[in-house]
Enzyme design. Structure first.
Site, short mmCIF file in Angstrom:
data_model
loop_
_atom_site.label_atom_id
_atom_site.label_comp_id
_atom_site.label_asym_id
_atom_site.label_seq_id
_atom_site.Cartn_x
_atom_site.Cartn_y
_atom_site.Cartn_z
N ASP A 19 0.85 -1.23 -0.04
CA ASP A 19 0.18 -0.10 -0.06
C ASP A 19 0.71 1.30 -0.26
OD1 ASP A 19 -2.10 1.64 0.35
OD2 ASP A 19 -3.17 0.54 2.12
N ASP A 20 0.61 1.98 -1.03
CA ASP A 20 1.41 3.42 -1.09
C ASP A 20 2.87 3.20 -1.21
OD1 ASP A 20 -1.32 4.34 -0.60
OD2 ASP A 20 -0.74 5.67 1.09
N CYS A 34 -5.91 3.55 -3.82
CA CYS A 34 -5.95 2.10 -3.60
C CYS A 34 -7.05 1.34 -3.90
CB CYS A 34 -5.70 2.10 -1.98
SG CYS A 34 -6.81 3.24 -1.09
N ARG A 58 -7.02 -1.94 -6.49
CA ARG A 58 -7.57 -3.19 -5.89
C ARG A 58 -8.50 -3.86 -7.00
NH1 ARG A 58 -4.60 -3.80 -0.91
NH2 ARG A 58 -3.42 -1.79 -0.86
N LYS A 71 -5.10 -6.09 3.61
CA LYS A 71 -6.03 -5.09 3.42
C LYS A 71 -7.02 -5.54 2.01
CE LYS A 71 -6.13 -0.46 1.31
NZ LYS A 71 -5.40 0.80 1.29
N HIS A 119 -10.52 -3.48 1.46
CA HIS A 119 -10.88 -2.38 0.86
C HIS A 119 -11.84 -2.20 -0.29
CE1 HIS A 119 -9.63 2.17 1.05
NE2 HIS A 119 -10.77 2.19 1.89
N HIS A 159 0.91 2.33 4.13
CA HIS A 159 0.02 3.24 4.18
C HIS A 159 0.24 3.99 5.46
CE1 HIS A 159 -3.70 5.32 4.43
NE2 HIS A 159 -4.13 5.08 3.15
N ASP A 209 0.08 -0.42 -5.22
CA ASP A 209 -1.35 0.16 -5.51
C ASP A 209 -1.36 1.42 -6.32
OD1 ASP A 209 -0.91 1.23 -3.19
OD2 ASP A 209 -2.94 0.61 -2.18
N ASN A 210 -0.30 1.96 -6.02
CA ASN A 210 -0.22 3.51 -6.65
C ASN A 210 1.20 4.01 -6.05
OD1 ASN A 210 -2.60 3.86 -4.19
ND2 ASN A 210 -0.79 4.83 -3.62
N LYS A 224 0.79 10.02 -5.25
CA LYS A 224 -0.78 9.40 -5.22
C LYS A 224 -1.93 10.24 -5.19
CE LYS A 224 -3.45 7.05 -1.46
NZ LYS A 224 -3.39 6.28 0.04
#
Length: 783
Positions: free
Chosen positions: A53-54, A91, A95, A149, A151, A244, A350-351, A415
C-alpha cells in the site's frame, strides 16, 4: 510437489482415466463432469500476488532504493522487472482493477470505499456479474487465500449485521485474515476479520507487528493446505497494510536506518536516480524533474526538523524492510514445500508514494487526515512527541512531502495525481518453471521489460500463465469482459510487442489518457469547473518524466486524445466527475439507522469503526452508563478510539481509597483528563454528554445527577477518528489511555456493568453530511 507413482495424484488420475475409458463410456454423456475432471492439475502453477500500500516506484532495491530488500533483489534477479507498470492513482480502484481485469469506474470503485455520493462509479462493491481472479481460479480447483487489506467493501457494510456479499469469502477466497478497512495501525489493528467474522483482540503483545502477523497467517494457510493435499495449486493474495499511514515499524528496524537519511531528501533522490540509470530502470538521457515547489530545501531546515524528518523516513524504510523480510519468509516456505519453482510471485504497489503527510509530516496522522470543509486555520495537524517514540505504538505518523518525492523518483507528483508519480509503481514477477526473465548469455538486461503494462492486465496475464479460462458468467449473468490485456507474451520475451495500447485515468477530477507515445494530463483544482480543462501533452518516448509540455506545439494530438478520453469515460461510467466536494458526504437514507440510539451490553464485541463513529461525530451525544460498585472495584466502563484519538470513561480509587470516575479525551495524541468525580458504592448511573460546538470544538461533561466535571474547548474527533470502535467494560485493542494500558492492559471493569447506552443528537450545521444535504436540496432548483 507432485506424486508420480501409482499411489499418488498422477496414479489416481491414470486409474480414473482408464476406468472412464471403458465402463464409463455408457454414462459419461448424461452426467456432469466429476470434480476431478474440472480441477487444475498438479503441474498448474501456484500464484502469489504481493501488493503493498502506497509504496513508491523507487522504494525497493530493484528500482534504485537504498532500502535493503535482499529478498526482492533475489526475485528480481531470477525474474522480470517491469519498469513501465501503471496503476490507478488510489488504492481501492487499483485493487478492484487488479482482481477483476476491468477498469475501476466500471466496477464501482472510482475512489476509496469511504463515501457514498450515489453515482454508479461509487457503488463500492464489485458488481455481481464481474468475477474476480480468485473466483475464476477456485472454479478450476485452486485453493484461494487472502491476508491483509481488502478495501473493496463500503464502510457502511463492515459491521456485524452487514450483508457480507462483498467480503472476501463471498468474492472467491476460501480463507481470509486481515482488515476490511483502507488502513490500520500496525502495532494495534483496530478491527481484524478472520474469514467471515470479526477477530476480537483484547490486548496486543508489546512486540505485535501486523506485517509479521499477516505473514504467519499466510504461512499457516499454505502449510495447512500442503499437509492435506500435496498437489493442489493455490492463490495467495497478500495485500499489505504497510506502508500506508500511519507509518509504523519495529524499533530495531527503525534503528537500522537511524543515520541513513540525515543527508536529506534532495540527496537521496539524486542517489536513487543515479542507481536507476545504472540499473537500466530509466533510459539514458532521462531528465530528473525539478523538486516540487512545496518541498522545502533540506539545508534551510533547523537541526530539530532534520532529526525529526530523518526519523520519519527511517520509520518508513524500516516498514519496507519488514515487508521484504515477509517476502523472504514466504520464499523459504515455498522452497521447503517444493513449490517455489512452480509459483508465480508478483510483487507490486497499488499507487505511487503519497504527500498526505504534508510539508512537515505529522506525529498525529488522524488529525492531519481530517479533511473536512470549514476546518479552522488554527487546526493543529501535529502533536509534540519525543523523537524515539516516532514510529512506535504511541504515535500515528506520516512522512513529509519531501520523502514522498523521493519514493516516486524519478517522477512528478504523488498518489492521487494522474501524473506518473501517482500511477507508476514497481512490478516484479518471478516464476522459474515458466522461465520468465531467463537471460541469454551476455544479456542480463533481458529481465527488464520497458513495455507499458496496466493494473487491469494482471488478472488476464495470471489466468493465461496458469492456463485457466476466466469465468464466462457469474450468478447466471454473462461476465463483464476484461478491459486489461494479457501481458504474458511480454513477460516471456523482451522482444514482444506492447499489447495494452491506450488507457484512461481519473480521480477527483484529475485525468489523463495515454498511448505508447503520447500522454495528456490535467491537474484539477478543487472546486473549479470540470469543463475548464487545461490538457498538457507529453511525449513519453522522449520525456517519460513529463517535464516538457508540448500541447502548444501539437494541438491536433491534444484534441484527438481528449476526444478519446471523453469516449472511454462514457464507456466506463466515469461521469459525473466528482472532486469530492459536498456530494461526497452524501449517504443513502438507510444509513441514518447507524445514528439511532443503541444499548450495548457487557460482553459485546467491539463495534466496527464506521458504525461507532456515527453515534458521536458532528453531533451532541449522551452516553448513559449503569453499573454497580463494591469496595475496591475499578476499571474501564467504555472506551472509543486509540492512540490516534478517542475518549474513555473509567473508575479508579483515589488516595483515600474512595471510588472515583474520570473521563479522558485523547485529542489526536494530546490527552485531557477530567477532575475525579467521587462515587459511592452500590448502584450507579453516570452520564457523559458530548457537546459539539462551531469551529469543530467539543465540550465533555461527566455527571452522576448531582455533581459534574467538565472538559471544554477540545478539538472534535473527525474523519477517521476515533479509529478503533466502541468497547464496553474494557479498553480493548489499541488503547485510548497509554498510561492505563501500560499499568493494567485493557483494564476490564471488575464491578457489575449493566449497560452502556448511546443517544445521539441531530447533526450540527457544519457536519459534512448536513452540508451535503443542504447542498443537495439547493441543487434541486436546477432539476
Amino acid at each position: 510437489m507432485s506424486a508420480t507413482n501409482g499411489s499418488g495424484t498422477h496414479g489416481r488420475q491414470a486409474a480414473y482415466a482408464g476406468f472412464a475409458g471403458t465402463v464409463g463410456r455408457t454414462f459419461s454423456q448424461s452426467r456432469p463432469a466429476w470434480p476431478e475432471e474440472r480441477r487444475a492439475g498438479p503441474d498448474s502453477p501456484n500464484i502469489v500476488v504481493i501488493l503493498v500500500d502506497d509504496l513508491g516506484y523507487a522504494d525497493i532495491g530493484p528500482f534504485g532504493s537504498e532500502i535493503e530488500t535482499p529478498n526482492l533483489d533475489r526475485l528480481a534477479a531470477g525474474g522480470v522487472v517491469a519498469t513501465n507498470y501503471h496503476t490507478t492513482p488510489l488504492c481501492s480502484p487499483s485493487r478492484a482493477a487488479l482482481l477483476t481485469g476491468v477498469n475501476p469506474h466500471k466496477v464501482g470503485f472510482a475512489f476509496p470505499a469511504n463515501s457514498d455520493p450515489g453515482y454508479p462509479a461509487y457503488a463500492f462493491e464489485l458488481p455481481e456479474h464481474v468475477p474476480t481472479l480468485a473466483e475464476s481460479l477456485r472454479a478450476t480447483g485452486y485453493a484461494t487465500y487472502m491476508v491483509g487489506k481488502w478495501h473493496l467493501t463500503g464502510d457502511r457494510s463492515q459491521h456485524d449485521a452487514a450483508d457480507r456479499s462483498s467480503w472476501p469469502l463471498q468474492r472467491g477466497f476460501d480463507r481470509y485474515f486481515g482488515s476490511l478497512e483502507g488502513f490500520t495501525s500496525l502495532h494495534a489493528p483496530h478491527r481484524l476479520v478472520w474469514d467471515n467474522s470479526p477477530f476480537q483482540v483484547e490486548e496486543f503483545a508489546d512486540d505485535f507487528y501486523l506485517t509479521d502477523e499477516l505473514t504467519t497467517r499466510a504461512e499457516q494457510m499454505i502449510k495447512g493446505l500442503r499437509a492435506a493435499d500435496a498437489d493442489k495449486p493455490f492463490l495467495l493474495y497478500f495485500a499489505h497494510h504497510a506502508v500506508h499511514g500511519p507509518i509504523q515499524a519495529r524499533p530495531d528496524d527503525i534503528a537500522h536506518y537511524a543515520d541513513r537519511y540525515r543527508a536529506g531528501w534532495a540527496e537521496l533522490r539524486r542517489q536513487r536516480f543515479e542507481r536507476q540509470l545504472e540499473l537500466g530502470i530509466v533510459a539514458p538521457g532521462t531528465t530528473l524533474p525539478d523538486s516540487d515547489p512545496d518541498v522545502p530545501s533540506w539545508d534551510a531546515l533547523g537541526v530539530d526538523e532534520q532529526d525529526r524528518f530523518a526519523r520519519y523516513m527511517a520509520t518508513y524504510a524500516g516498514a519496507v524492510g519488514a515487508i521484504d523480510r515477509s517476502v523472504g519468509r514466504l520464499i523459504d516456505l515455498l522452497a521447503a514445500t517444493g513449490d517455489l519453482d512452480n509459483t508465480i510471485i508478483v510483487f507490486t504497489s497499488d499507487n505511487g508514494g503519497t504527500a498526505e503527510g504534508g510539508v512537515d509530516g505529522t506525529r498525529s496522522y488522524f488529525s492531519q487526515f481530517a479533511h473536512v470543509a470549514g476546518l479552522p486555520g488554527d487546526w493543529d495537524r501535529d502533536v509534540d512527541r519525543d523523537l524515539e517514540l516516532i514510529g512506535g505504538p504511541q504515535t500515528t505518523v506520516h512522512y513529509p512531502r519531501g520523502w514522498g518525492e523521493v519514493s516516486n523518483t524519478p517522477f512528478r507528483l504523488f498518489k492521487g495525481d494522474t501524473y506518473a508519480g501517482g500511477i507508476r509503481a514497481p512490478l516484479v514477477v518471478h516464476w522459474p518453471a515458466g522461465r520468465l526473465g531467463v537471460s541469454r548469455a551476455g544479456h542480463p538486461e533481458d529481465r527488464l521489460r520497458h513495455h507499458y503494462v496496466h493494473v487491469t492486465d494482471l488478472t488476464p496475464t495470471l489466468l493465461e500463465l496458469a492456463g485457466v479460462a476466466p469465468l464466462a458468467q457469474r450468478l447466471g449473468r454473462p461476465a463483464e469482459p476484461f478491459d486489461g490485456v494479457s501481458a504474458a507474451t511480454i513477460l516471456r520475451s523482451p522482444d514482444a510487442q506492447v499489447v495494452h495500447q491506450a488507457q484512461y485515468s481519473e480521480t477527483a477530477g484529475n485525468r489523463s489518457y495515454q498511448t505508447e507515445q503520447w500522454k495528456i494530463v490535467t491537474a484539477h483544482r478543487f472546486g473549479a469547473p470540470f469543463d475548464d480543462t487545461e490538457w498538457r501533452l507529453y511525449d513519453l518516448t522522449a520525456d517519460p518524466t513529463e517535464t516538457t509540455d508540448l500541447a502548444g506545439r501539437h494541438p491536433a494530438v491534444v484534441a484527438e486524445l481528449a476526444a478519446a478520453w471523453e469516449r472511454v469515460a462514457w464507456t466506463n461510467r466515469v461521469f459525473p466527475l466528482d472532486d469530492h466536494g459536498p456530494a461526497s458526504a452524501l449517504r443513502r437514507p438507510t444509513d441514518d439507522r447507524f445514528a439511532e440510539p443503541v444499548t450495548i451490553l457487557p460482553g459485546t464485541p467491539s463495534l466496527e469503526r464506521f458504525r461507532s463513529a456515527q453515534l458521536v461525530q458532528h453531533r451532541d451525544a449522551t452516553i448513559i452508563v449503569e453499573f454497580a460498585l463494591r469496595a475496591g472495584d475499578g476499571g474501564v466502563l467504555l472506551a472509543h478510539g486509540d492512540q490516534g484519538g478517542g475518549y474513555l470513561l473509567a473508575v479508579d480509587t483515589d488516595d483515600r481509597g474512595e471510588p472515583v470516575a474520570t473521563v479522558l479525551v485523547n485529542a489526536y495524541g494530546v490527552v485531557h483528563r477530567s477532575a475525579p468525580l467521587l462515587l459511592g458504592l452500590g448502584e450507579q448511573r453516570l452520564v457523559v454528554r458530548l457537546r459539539a460546538h462551531p469551529r469543530f470544538r467539543l465540550d465533555v461533561e461527566l455527571s452522576d445527577g448531582h455533581s459534574s466535571v467538565v472538559l471544554t474547548g477540545l478539538p472534535q474527533l473527525l474523519g477517521m477518528a476515533p479509529f478503533t470502535g466502541i468497547s464496553v467494560g474494557r479498553d480493548a485493542g489499541g488503547p485510548v489511555d497509554w498510561e492505563r494500558s501500560r499499568r493494567h492492559g485493557s483494564h476490564p471493569f471488575s464491578g457489575q456493568l449493566h449497560l452502556v447506552r448511546y443517544e445521539p443528537g441531530p447533526l450540527t450545521p457544519d457536519a459534512p453530511a448536513e452540508r451535503a444535504r443542504v447542498w443537495a436540496e439547493g441543487a434541486k432548483i436546477y432539476d
